[in-house]
Design a protein around this motif. Structure first.
Motif, short mmCIF file in Angstrom:
data_model
loop_
_atom_site.label_atom_id
_atom_site.label_comp_id
_atom_site.label_asym_id
_atom_site.label_seq_id
_atom_site.Cartn_x
_atom_site.Cartn_y
_atom_site.Cartn_z
N ALA A 189 53.11 45.07 23.01
CA ALA A 189 51.75 44.53 22.89
C ALA A 189 50.72 45.64 22.70
CB ALA A 189 51.41 43.72 24.13
N GLU A 190 49.62 45.29 22.06
CA GLU A 190 48.52 46.23 21.92
C GLU A 190 47.91 46.56 23.28
OE1 GLU A 190 47.48 47.87 19.14
OE2 GLU A 190 49.31 46.99 18.31
N ARG A 191 47.89 45.56 24.16
CA ARG A 191 47.39 45.75 25.51
C ARG A 191 48.33 45.07 26.50
NH1 ARG A 191 41.72 43.04 25.46
NH2 ARG A 191 42.17 42.32 23.35
N CYS A 192 48.49 45.65 27.67
CA CYS A 192 49.32 45.03 28.70
C CYS A 192 48.54 44.97 30.01
CB CYS A 192 50.61 45.82 28.90
SG CYS A 192 51.65 45.17 30.24
N TYR A 193 48.59 43.80 30.63
CA TYR A 193 47.95 43.61 31.93
C TYR A 193 49.01 43.25 32.96
CZ TYR A 193 43.74 43.46 29.09
OH TYR A 193 42.74 43.77 28.20
N VAL A 194 48.97 43.93 34.09
CA VAL A 194 49.96 43.76 35.15
C VAL A 194 49.31 43.11 36.36
CG1 VAL A 194 51.51 44.94 36.76
CG2 VAL A 194 51.30 45.77 34.40
N SER A 195 49.87 42.00 36.82
CA SER A 195 49.52 41.49 38.14
C SER A 195 50.66 41.86 39.08
CB SER A 195 49.30 39.98 38.11
OG SER A 195 50.46 39.29 37.70
N CYS A 196 50.34 42.01 40.35
CA CYS A 196 51.37 42.44 41.30
C CYS A 196 51.12 41.81 42.66
CB CYS A 196 51.39 43.96 41.42
SG CYS A 196 49.90 44.68 42.18
N GLU A 197 52.19 41.73 43.44
CA GLU A 197 52.06 41.20 44.79
C GLU A 197 51.23 42.12 45.68
OE1 GLU A 197 53.19 38.23 46.11
OE2 GLU A 197 53.53 37.81 43.98
N ARG A 198 51.38 43.43 45.47
CA ARG A 198 50.61 44.35 46.31
C ARG A 198 50.36 45.66 45.59
NH1 ARG A 198 53.79 44.59 50.63
NH2 ARG A 198 54.41 46.78 50.65
N LEU A 199 49.12 46.09 45.63
CA LEU A 199 48.77 47.42 45.15
C LEU A 199 49.03 48.42 46.26
CD1 LEU A 199 45.37 46.83 43.27
CD2 LEU A 199 47.48 47.70 42.26
N VAL A 200 49.69 49.52 45.92
CA VAL A 200 50.02 50.55 46.90
C VAL A 200 49.62 51.91 46.35
CG1 VAL A 200 51.96 49.21 47.82
CG2 VAL A 200 52.36 50.88 46.00
N ASP A 201 49.57 52.89 47.23
CA ASP A 201 49.34 54.26 46.77
C ASP A 201 50.51 54.72 45.92
OD1 ASP A 201 46.94 54.43 48.14
OD2 ASP A 201 47.86 55.28 49.94
N GLU A 226 45.86 42.95 41.85
CA GLU A 226 46.67 42.50 42.98
C GLU A 226 46.49 40.99 43.13
OE1 GLU A 226 47.32 44.53 47.10
OE2 GLU A 226 45.60 43.18 47.30
N THR A 227 47.59 40.25 43.08
CA THR A 227 47.55 38.78 43.21
C THR A 227 48.67 38.34 44.15
OG1 THR A 227 48.93 38.50 41.24
CG2 THR A 227 46.54 38.41 40.92
N PRO A 228 48.49 38.41 45.46
CA PRO A 228 49.54 37.95 46.38
C PRO A 228 49.90 36.50 46.11
CG PRO A 228 47.80 39.13 47.55
CD PRO A 228 47.30 38.90 46.17
N GLY A 229 51.18 36.24 45.97
CA GLY A 229 51.62 34.89 45.60
C GLY A 229 51.35 34.56 44.15
N GLY A 230 51.07 35.57 43.37
CA GLY A 230 50.64 35.36 41.99
C GLY A 230 51.71 34.87 41.04
N TYR A 240 59.46 36.45 47.63
CA TYR A 240 59.63 35.02 47.87
C TYR A 240 60.47 34.43 46.75
CZ TYR A 240 55.42 35.17 44.91
OH TYR A 240 54.51 35.45 43.93
N GLY A 241 61.08 33.30 47.06
CA GLY A 241 61.87 32.60 46.06
C GLY A 241 61.05 31.53 45.35
#
Length: 286
Positions: A189-201, A226-230, A240-241
């Motif tokens: 893709a020209e651009r990629c966006y990432v959602s994640c359960e948790r942002l960490v260092d 960051e999107t918990p349960g996303g 989670y399942g």
């Protein structure tokens, strides 16, 4: 924490109607559903969706956002057919370009490597060339002269993927059993966006998984959120399942216009926080 961190609204606000959008994950597994739900709330329309499809495709079809779907399947895994996609196809509301699973992967690979197509044996002897008459074959230039299917590159304006962990620069990690080709979406893709359960260092990324689990590099990523349960109601193992109870309720509601109206009002009329709260209440029997 700054870097490439964005909100869900900022990510969706950067997209435009008519775009080709790739959605990572597989069927009902690790889908970026928080971003998909935000797309459903947005004014965007006329989208081409490239996906190993699941509820991501179905929800977007149900909200009238899709013009065309490019996919090898659209399934909820434990429930074979995604009901909203099936209804959209049966009514002729969306166009559909169907590829064999292997062909689809070669399309992603071609786009990731900026090639116009890649040859493959996948799909030979099947009806895929009949249902997609635009497909072409090529002959090997070497002595064997083998005829192969030339799978066109699945180029995308933007890709949306969901990973278990990420840092503020966009380095992202999967901790489950399968990468589901999310790295190919990011590269294609020209651009990629990432959602994640948790942002960490950044220094903490290797606390839960080996180096090989760092699937996506910051060089591929435009924004991260960051999107918990996303990924709900798809899987996001080991966090989670799949929420099978919710998925059955979703499918049952899709079968009846009034039931779907009530389902949509309860779960999809507000923002992501409202959605997660409604899911929590349903789980607790409220």
């Amino acid at each position: 924490m700054s870097g490439k961190v964005m909100s869900v609204e900022e990510i969706v606000g950067s997209l435009r109607s008519g775009m080709t959008v790739g959605i990572g994950g597989w069927g009902s597994r690790r889908k970026p559903m928080a971003l998909v739900r935000a797309l459903c709330r947005s004014p965007l329309e006329d989208l081409t969706i490239v996906s190993y499809g699941g509820a991501d495709v179905g929800l977007l079809c149900a909200h009238g956002k899709v013009r065309r779907v490019i996919a090898p399947f659209v399934t909820l895994d434990s429930i074979p057919l995604e009901p909203h996609f099936r209804a959209a196809r049966q009514s002729g509301a969306v166009e559909f370009t169907e590829y064999d699973e292997g062909m689809f992967m070669f399309g992603l690979l071609a786009a990731a490597h900026r090639l116009p197509f890649l040859p493959t044996r996948a799909g030979l002897g099947s009806d895929v060339t009949r249902v997609n008459p635009g497909l072409r074959t090529v002959r090997s230039p070497y002595p064997d002269g083998e005829e192969l299917i030339a799978v066109p590159a699945l180029t995308m304006d933007a890709a949306l993927v969901h990973l278990n962990r990420a840092d503020h620069l966009g380095n992202a990690q999967y901790l489950g059993p399968d990468p589901y080709f999310d790295d190919l979406y990011a590269k294609a893709a020209e651009r990629c966006y990432v959602s994640c359960e948790r942002l960490v260092d950044t220094a903490d990324l290797l606390k839960e998984g080996p180096l090989q689990s760092l699937l996506i590099s910051r060089s591929m990523v435009t924004g991260v959120v960051e999107t918990p349960g996303g990924a709900h109601f798809s899987t996001c193992e080991p966090d989670y399942g799949r929420d099978e109870t919710f998925q059955r309720a979703y499918v049952a509601a899709a079968a009846d216009p009034q039931a779907w109206k009530a389902f949509r009002e309860r779960y999809l009329s507000g923002d992501e926080t409202s959605y997660q709260e409604a899911v929590r209440q349903a789980r607790e029997g409220a």
